[in-house]
Design a protein around this motif. Structure first.
Motif, mmCIF file in Angstrom:
data_model
loop_
_atom_site.group_PDB
_atom_site.id
_atom_site.type_symbol
_atom_site.label_atom_id
_atom_site.label_comp_id
_atom_site.label_asym_id
_atom_site.label_seq_id
_atom_site.Cartn_x
_atom_site.Cartn_y
_atom_site.Cartn_z
ATOM 1 N N SER A 30 -83.845 33.055 42.806
ATOM 2 C CA SER A 30 -82.888 32.017 42.445
ATOM 3 C C SER A 30 -83.459 30.616 42.596
ATOM 4 N N SER A 31 -84.547 30.466 43.344
ATOM 5 C CA SER A 31 -85.119 29.139 43.532
ATOM 6 C C SER A 31 -86.341 28.898 42.653
ATOM 7 N N THR A 32 -86.554 29.774 41.680
ATOM 8 C CA THR A 32 -87.731 29.620 40.818
ATOM 9 C C THR A 32 -87.321 29.272 39.395
ATOM 10 N N ASN A 33 -88.219 28.626 38.705
ATOM 11 C CA ASN A 33 -88.014 28.366 37.285
ATOM 12 C C ASN A 33 -88.208 29.674 36.506
ATOM 13 N N LYS A 34 -87.522 29.778 35.379
ATOM 14 C CA LYS A 34 -87.604 31.000 34.589
ATOM 15 C C LYS A 34 -87.724 30.654 33.104
ATOM 16 N N ALA A 35 -88.132 31.649 32.342
ATOM 17 C CA ALA A 35 -88.356 31.387 30.919
ATOM 18 C C ALA A 35 -88.232 32.666 30.108
ATOM 19 N N TRP A 36 -88.078 32.474 28.818
ATOM 20 C CA TRP A 36 -88.150 33.563 27.853
ATOM 21 C C TRP A 36 -89.325 33.298 26.927
ATOM 22 N N PHE A 37 -90.073 34.353 26.663
ATOM 23 C CA PHE A 37 -91.139 34.336 25.676
ATOM 24 C C PHE A 37 -90.881 35.468 24.692
ATOM 25 N N ARG A 38 -91.595 35.448 23.584
ATOM 26 C CA ARG A 38 -91.481 36.552 22.638
ATOM 27 C C ARG A 38 -92.830 36.810 21.992
ATOM 28 N N GLN A 39 -92.985 38.031 21.531
ATOM 29 C CA GLN A 39 -94.239 38.404 20.876
ATOM 30 C C GLN A 39 -93.943 39.330 19.717
ATOM 31 N N ALA A 40 -94.311 38.888 18.532
ATOM 32 C CA ALA A 40 -94.172 39.703 17.331
ATOM 33 C C ALA A 40 -95.488 40.420 17.066
ATOM 34 N N PRO A 41 -95.469 41.510 16.326
ATOM 35 C CA PRO A 41 -96.712 42.256 16.050
ATOM 36 C C PRO A 41 -97.768 41.358 15.425
ATOM 37 N N GLY A 42 -98.968 41.436 15.969
ATOM 38 C CA GLY A 42 -100.085 40.677 15.430
ATOM 39 C C GLY A 42 -100.087 39.201 15.790
ATOM 40 N N GLU A 44 -99.536 36.040 18.940
ATOM 41 C CA GLU A 44 -99.637 35.777 20.366
ATOM 42 C C GLU A 44 -98.236 35.616 20.963
ATOM 43 N N ARG A 45 -98.158 35.810 22.268
ATOM 44 C CA ARG A 45 -96.894 35.593 22.976
ATOM 45 C C ARG A 45 -96.558 34.103 22.898
ATOM 46 N N GLU A 46 -95.338 33.813 22.508
ATOM 47 C CA GLU A 46 -94.959 32.417 22.331
ATOM 48 C C GLU A 46 -93.744 32.059 23.176
ATOM 49 N N PHE A 47 -93.704 30.820 23.567
ATOM 50 C CA PHE A 47 -92.618 30.281 24.367
ATOM 51 C C PHE A 47 -91.339 30.200 23.537
ATOM 52 N N GLY A 56 -80.068 23.079 35.647
ATOM 53 C CA GLY A 56 -79.728 21.763 35.151
ATOM 54 C C GLY A 56 -80.637 21.241 34.060
ATOM 55 N N LEU A 57 -81.798 21.854 33.907
ATOM 56 C CA LEU A 57 -82.757 21.427 32.880
ATOM 57 C C LEU A 57 -83.145 22.621 32.029
ATOM 58 N N THR A 58 -83.107 22.431 30.734
ATOM 59 C CA THR A 58 -83.497 23.494 29.816
ATOM 60 C C THR A 58 -84.432 22.936 28.748
ATOM 61 N N TYR A 59 -85.278 23.792 28.235
ATOM 62 C CA TYR A 59 -86.262 23.419 27.234
ATOM 63 C C TYR A 59 -86.341 24.543 26.196
ATOM 64 N N TYR A 60 -86.556 24.143 24.939
ATOM 65 C CA TYR A 60 -86.591 25.116 23.859
ATOM 66 C C TYR A 60 -87.734 24.820 22.907
ATOM 67 N N THR A 61 -88.260 25.856 22.317
ATOM 68 C CA THR A 61 -89.162 25.639 21.211
ATOM 69 C C THR A 61 -88.335 25.168 20.013
ATOM 70 N N ASP A 62 -88.924 24.388 19.152
ATOM 71 C CA ASP A 62 -88.164 23.744 18.077
ATOM 72 C C ASP A 62 -87.430 24.744 17.187
ATOM 73 N N PRO A 101 -94.268 26.848 37.179
ATOM 74 C CA PRO A 101 -93.772 25.529 36.790
ATOM 75 C C PRO A 101 -93.011 25.656 35.484
ATOM 76 N N ILE A 102 -92.211 24.674 35.146
ATOM 77 C CA ILE A 102 -91.611 24.656 33.813
ATOM 78 C C ILE A 102 -92.763 24.490 32.838
ATOM 79 N N SER A 103 -93.035 25.529 32.084
ATOM 80 C CA SER A 103 -94.232 25.530 31.259
ATOM 81 C C SER A 103 -94.007 26.340 29.995
ATOM 82 N N ARG A 104 -94.680 25.929 28.944
ATOM 83 C CA ARG A 104 -94.665 26.679 27.691
ATOM 84 C C ARG A 104 -95.830 27.663 27.624
#
Length: 122
Positions: A30-42, A44-47, A56-62, A101-104
């Motif tokens: 609960s005290s760590t930053n978290k994220a979602w990534f995705r990977q389609a066939p062929g 790279e894993r993307e943010f 309180g802070l959120t970030y998104y890929t465009d 860290p909050i990272s892409r």
């Protein structure tokens, strides 16, 4: 031993909605930053999205801004990704990540789930 388990993936119609969940066990994250990534066939894993420890802070890929929403419930040790209006560019295996860290950049996170498949039908 920390475990992250995603659920909620499946087949969704383009323009519909789907909610992914990621439940943590073995240690509270609960005290760590978290994220979602995705990977389609062929590809790279993307943010996709990230959220800080408090939510309180959120970030998104465009490409998902305005359609996807990342959130968390620290009392339940669970991370969510609400996917609205999915389109043909969204099918992939979606992974949750925690403790970094909050990272892409996926290498910055220490814990990963096994992934859940999302398929979009037109």
């Amino acid at each position: 031993q920390v475990q992250l388990v995603e659920s909620g993936g499946g087949l969704v119609q383009a323009g519909g909605s789907l909610r992914l969940s990621c439940a943590a066990s073995g240690r509270t994250l609960s005290s760590t930053n978290k994220a979602w990534f995705r990977q389609a066939p062929g590809r790279e894993r993307e943010f996709v999205a990230a959220i800080n420890w408090s939510g309180g802070l959120t970030y998104y890929t465009d490409s998902v801004k305005g359609r996807f929403t990342i959130s968390r419930d620290n009392a339940k040790n669970t991370l969510y990704l609400q996917m609205n209006s999915p389109n043909p560019e969204d099918p992939a295996v979606y992974y949750c990540a925690a403790d970094g860290p909050i990272s892409r950049n996926y290498v910055d996170y220490n814990y990963w789930g096994q992934g859940t498949q999302v398929t979009v039908s037109s």
